[in-house]
Design a protein around this motif. Structure first.
Motif, PDB file in Angstrom:
ATOM      1  N   LYS A  14       0.849  -1.201   0.000  1.00 15.09           N
ATOM      2  CA  LYS A  14       0.000   0.000   0.000  1.00 15.09           C
ATOM      3  C   LYS A  14       0.880   1.245   0.000  1.00 15.09           C
ATOM      4  CE  LYS A  14      -3.883  -2.283   0.456  1.00 15.09           C
ATOM      5  NZ  LYS A  14      -4.727  -2.479  -0.684  1.00 15.09           N
ATOM      6  N   GLY A  15       0.239   2.403  -0.201  1.00 17.52           N
ATOM      7  CA  GLY A  15       0.952   3.673  -0.134  1.00 17.52           C
ATOM      8  C   GLY A  15       1.554   4.129  -1.456  1.00 17.52           C
ATOM      9  N   TRP A  16       1.203   3.471  -2.539  1.00 21.48           N
ATOM     10  CA  TRP A  16       1.705   3.840  -3.862  1.00 21.48           C
ATOM     11  C   TRP A  16       0.806   4.914  -4.456  1.00 21.48           C
ATOM     12  CZ3 TRP A  16       5.885   1.255  -6.209  1.00 21.48           C
ATOM     13  CH2 TRP A  16       6.351   0.114  -5.537  1.00 21.48           C
ATOM     14  N   HIS A  17       1.372   5.680  -5.398  1.00 22.69           N
ATOM     15  CA  HIS A  17       0.507   6.558  -6.190  1.00 22.69           C
ATOM     16  C   HIS A  17       0.954   6.522  -7.645  1.00 22.69           C
ATOM     17  CE1 HIS A  17       3.619   9.678  -5.584  1.00 22.69           C
ATOM     18  NE2 HIS A  17       3.128  10.214  -6.660  1.00 22.69           N
ATOM     19  N   CYS A  18      -0.009   6.801  -8.503  1.00 17.57           N
ATOM     20  CA  CYS A  18       0.201   6.692  -9.946  1.00 17.57           C
ATOM     21  C   CYS A  18       0.868   7.955 -10.475  1.00 17.57           C
ATOM     22  CB  CYS A  18      -1.134   6.468 -10.646  1.00 17.57           C
ATOM     23  SG  CYS A  18      -0.961   6.149 -12.406  1.00 17.57           S
ATOM     24  N   VAL A  19       1.947   7.779 -11.226  1.00 20.83           N
ATOM     25  CA  VAL A  19       2.670   8.882 -11.843  1.00 20.83           C
ATOM     26  C   VAL A  19       2.139   9.138 -13.252  1.00 20.83           C
ATOM     27  CG1 VAL A  19       4.950   9.649 -12.611  1.00 20.83           C
ATOM     28  CG2 VAL A  19       4.733   8.317 -10.527  1.00 20.83           C
ATOM     29  N   ASP A  20       1.788   8.057 -13.960  1.00 22.75           N
ATOM     30  CA  ASP A  20       1.332   8.169 -15.343  1.00 22.75           C
ATOM     31  C   ASP A  20       0.691   6.857 -15.754  1.00 22.75           C
ATOM     32  OD1 ASP A  20       0.933   9.306 -17.842  1.00 22.75           O
ATOM     33  OD2 ASP A  20       3.025   9.158 -18.478  1.00 22.75           O
ATOM     34  N   VAL A  21      -0.066   6.906 -16.840  1.00 19.52           N
ATOM     35  CA  VAL A  21      -0.603   5.704 -17.473  1.00 19.52           C
ATOM     36  C   VAL A  21      -0.274   5.812 -18.952  1.00 19.52           C
ATOM     37  CG1 VAL A  21      -2.628   4.266 -17.908  1.00 19.52           C
ATOM     38  CG2 VAL A  21      -2.496   5.622 -15.825  1.00 19.52           C
ATOM     39  N   VAL A  22       0.240   4.722 -19.523  1.00 20.76           N
ATOM     40  CA  VAL A  22       0.704   4.737 -20.904  1.00 20.76           C
ATOM     41  C   VAL A  22      -0.016   3.647 -21.697  1.00 20.76           C
ATOM     42  CG1 VAL A  22       2.737   4.473 -22.372  1.00 20.76           C
ATOM     43  CG2 VAL A  22       2.964   5.543 -20.129  1.00 20.76           C
ATOM     44  N   ASP A  23      -0.480   4.010 -22.896  1.00 23.57           N
ATOM     45  CA  ASP A  23      -1.074   3.050 -23.829  1.00 23.57           C
ATOM     46  C   ASP A  23       0.056   2.536 -24.712  1.00 23.57           C
ATOM     47  OD1 ASP A  23      -2.453   1.639 -25.774  1.00 23.57           O
ATOM     48  OD2 ASP A  23      -3.803   3.282 -26.300  1.00 23.57           O
ATOM     49  N   LEU A  24       0.360   1.256 -24.637  1.00 27.59           N
ATOM     50  CA  LEU A  24       1.485   0.700 -25.393  1.00 27.59           C
ATOM     51  C   LEU A  24       1.177   0.452 -26.864  1.00 27.59           C
ATOM     52  CD1 LEU A  24       3.047  -1.849 -22.878  1.00 27.59           C
ATOM     53  CD2 LEU A  24       3.710   0.520 -23.347  1.00 27.59           C
ATOM     54  N   GLY A  78      -9.712   5.625  -9.524  1.00 27.73           N
ATOM     55  CA  GLY A  78      -8.740   6.389 -10.318  1.00 27.73           C
ATOM     56  C   GLY A  78      -8.068   5.597 -11.427  1.00 27.73           C
ATOM     57  N   PRO A  79      -7.496   4.416 -11.139  1.00 30.93           N
ATOM     58  CA  PRO A  79      -6.836   3.668 -12.213  1.00 30.93           C
ATOM     59  C   PRO A  79      -7.785   3.310 -13.363  1.00 30.93           C
ATOM     60  CG  PRO A  79      -6.088   2.872 -10.098  1.00 30.93           C
ATOM     61  CD  PRO A  79      -7.225   3.823  -9.829  1.00 30.93           C
ATOM     62  N   ARG A  80      -9.008   2.908 -13.044  1.00 30.97           N
ATOM     63  CA  ARG A  80      -9.970   2.571 -14.099  1.00 30.97           C
ATOM     64  C   ARG A  80     -10.356   3.813 -14.894  1.00 30.97           C
ATOM     65  NH1 ARG A  80     -11.494  -2.702 -13.786  1.00 30.97           N
ATOM     66  NH2 ARG A  80     -11.249  -3.657 -11.742  1.00 30.97           N
ATOM     67  N   ARG A  81     -10.492   4.943 -14.213  1.00 33.99           N
ATOM     68  CA  ARG A  81     -10.845   6.195 -14.891  1.00 33.99           C
ATOM     69  C   ARG A  81      -9.716   6.629 -15.831  1.00 33.99           C
ATOM     70  NH1 ARG A  81     -12.188   8.754 -10.614  1.00 33.99           N
ATOM     71  NH2 ARG A  81     -10.172   9.730 -10.279  1.00 33.99           N
ATOM     72  N   ARG A  82      -8.472   6.541 -15.372  1.00 27.78           N
ATOM     73  CA  ARG A  82      -7.336   6.927 -16.215  1.00 27.78           C
ATOM     74  C   ARG A  82      -7.207   5.991 -17.422  1.00 27.78           C
ATOM     75  NH1 ARG A  82      -5.439   8.273 -11.013  1.00 27.78           N
ATOM     76  NH2 ARG A  82      -4.559   6.215 -10.651  1.00 27.78           N
ATOM     77  N   GLU A  83      -7.409   4.710 -17.185  1.00 23.51           N
ATOM     78  CA  GLU A  83      -7.339   3.744 -18.280  1.00 23.51           C
ATOM     79  C   GLU A  83      -8.488   3.964 -19.266  1.00 23.51           C
ATOM     80  OE1 GLU A  83      -7.428  -1.023 -18.526  1.00 23.51           O
ATOM     81  OE2 GLU A  83      -5.850  -0.176 -17.229  1.00 23.51           O
ATOM     82  N   ALA A  84      -9.679   4.241 -18.768  1.00 24.54           N
ATOM     83  CA  ALA A  84     -10.834   4.506 -19.643  1.00 24.54           C
ATOM     84  C   ALA A  84     -10.580   5.735 -20.514  1.00 24.54           C
ATOM     85  CB  ALA A  84     -12.096   4.694 -18.812  1.00 24.54           C
ATOM     86  N   ARG A  85      -9.915   6.732 -19.957  1.00 20.51           N
ATOM     87  CA  ARG A  85      -9.604   7.929 -20.738  1.00 20.51           C
ATOM     88  C   ARG A  85      -8.697   7.578 -21.921  1.00 20.51           C
ATOM     89  NH1 ARG A  85      -9.093  13.790 -18.727  1.00 20.51           N
ATOM     90  NH2 ARG A  85     -10.851  12.896 -17.684  1.00 20.51           N
ATOM     91  N   LEU A  86      -7.710   6.721 -21.691  1.00 19.85           N
ATOM     92  CA  LEU A  86      -6.833   6.305 -22.789  1.00 19.85           C
ATOM     93  C   LEU A  86      -7.589   5.458 -23.813  1.00 19.85           C
ATOM     94  CD1 LEU A  86      -3.442   5.457 -21.052  1.00 19.85           C
ATOM     95  CD2 LEU A  86      -3.987   7.415 -22.489  1.00 19.85           C
ATOM     96  N   ARG A  87      -8.473   4.587 -23.344  1.00 19.46           N
ATOM     97  CA  ARG A  87      -9.295   3.795 -24.271  1.00 19.46           C
ATOM     98  C   ARG A  87     -10.166   4.719 -25.122  1.00 19.46           C
ATOM     99  NH1 ARG A  87      -9.316  -1.645 -23.000  1.00 19.46           N
ATOM    100  NH2 ARG A  87      -8.740  -2.122 -20.851  1.00 19.46           N
ATOM    101  N   ASN A  88     -10.775   5.714 -24.478  1.00 15.55           N
ATOM    102  CA  ASN A  88     -11.624   6.664 -25.198  1.00 15.55           C
ATOM    103  C   ASN A  88     -10.826   7.450 -26.225  1.00 15.55           C
ATOM    104  OD1 ASN A  88     -13.884   5.888 -23.785  1.00 15.55           O
ATOM    105  ND2 ASN A  88     -13.719   7.522 -22.287  1.00 15.55           N
ATOM    106  N   ARG A  89      -9.637   7.872 -25.856  1.00 13.73           N
ATOM    107  CA  ARG A  89      -8.798   8.608 -26.797  1.00 13.73           C
ATOM    108  C   ARG A  89      -8.494   7.764 -28.022  1.00 13.73           C
ATOM    109  NH1 ARG A  89      -4.098   8.532 -28.906  1.00 13.73           N
ATOM    110  NH2 ARG A  89      -3.083  10.435 -29.580  1.00 13.73           N
ATOM    111  N   ALA A  90      -8.116   6.510 -27.810  1.00  8.58           N
ATOM    112  CA  ALA A  90      -7.786   5.627 -28.932  1.00  8.58           C
ATOM    113  C   ALA A  90      -8.995   5.433 -29.847  1.00  8.58           C
ATOM    114  CB  ALA A  90      -7.274   4.283 -28.415  1.00  8.58           C
ATOM    115  N   ALA A  91     -10.168   5.227 -29.259  1.00 14.71           N
ATOM    116  CA  ALA A  91     -11.379   5.037 -30.062  1.00 14.71           C
ATOM    117  C   ALA A  91     -11.735   6.307 -30.829  1.00 14.71           C
ATOM    118  CB  ALA A  91     -12.540   4.618 -29.166  1.00 14.71           C
TER     119      ALA A  91
END
Length: 169
Positions: A14-24, A78-91
């Motif tokens: 525990k105690g981690w935080h997200c710096v970025d999310v990248v679409d490979l 948060g992680p699902r929201r950030r990932e959904a944003r990248l999915r939406n961008r790609a679509a």
């Protein structure tokens, strides 16, 4: 599948935080040609959206999948929201060229979106440029399609948080 680093001593859970999310997956790249990552916490071998996590007690970043990012940060939205944003961008990017582009009196392709005038135009050097309102894009491109996609990338970066722009496209 191994449990990865979840069972390693000295690795905080525990105690981690997200710096970025990248679409490979590169824009427009077929799924079967994409390179995927392996989650550094659980060992899952096919991660397209990599959540880069940091912890105050460690010097290294961990690249993990969405489920591990949720557990590590104790954030289950948060992680699902950030990932959904990248999915939406790609679509949205994949549909961008198929939008109803209009033709101006000067013969340029354009879109008007919620007060933004987006224009793709030929240059004097037989290349293509774009404009967002009164701001010209920094480069020119060999084709109108490439200029339209560069316009999308620039426009998305500037407006991705504006739901009225991206709610219905």
């Amino acid at each position: 599948m191994s449990s990865g680093r979840w069972d390693q001593p000295g690795i905080p859970h525990k105690g981690w935080h997200c710096v970025d999310v990248v679409d490979l997956r590169a824009d427009g790249e077929p799924a079967d040609e994409a390179d995927y990552a392996t989650c550094q916490m659980c060992g899952n071998e096919k991660i397209r959206y990599v959540h880069i996590m940091e912890h105050p007690d460690l010097d290294e970043h961990f690249e993990v999948g969405c489920v591990c990012a949720e557990k590590m940060s104790d954030d289950y939205e948060g992680p699902r929201r950030r990932e959904a944003r990248l999915r939406n961008r790609a679509a949205r990017r994949s549909r961008w060229l198929h939008r109803k582009w209009r033709i101006s009196a000067k013969g340029n392709s354009f879109l008007n979106l919620e007060g933004y005038n987006l224009v793709v135009y030929p240059t004097k050097t037989r290349r293509w440029g774009y404009k967002i309102g009164d701001r010209f894009g920094p480069k020119t491109y060999p084709t109108a399609e490439e200029a339209k996609l560069a316009l999308f990338d620039d426009f998305w970066a500037a407006t991705q948080d504006d739901d009225r722009l991206w709610a219905s496209d």
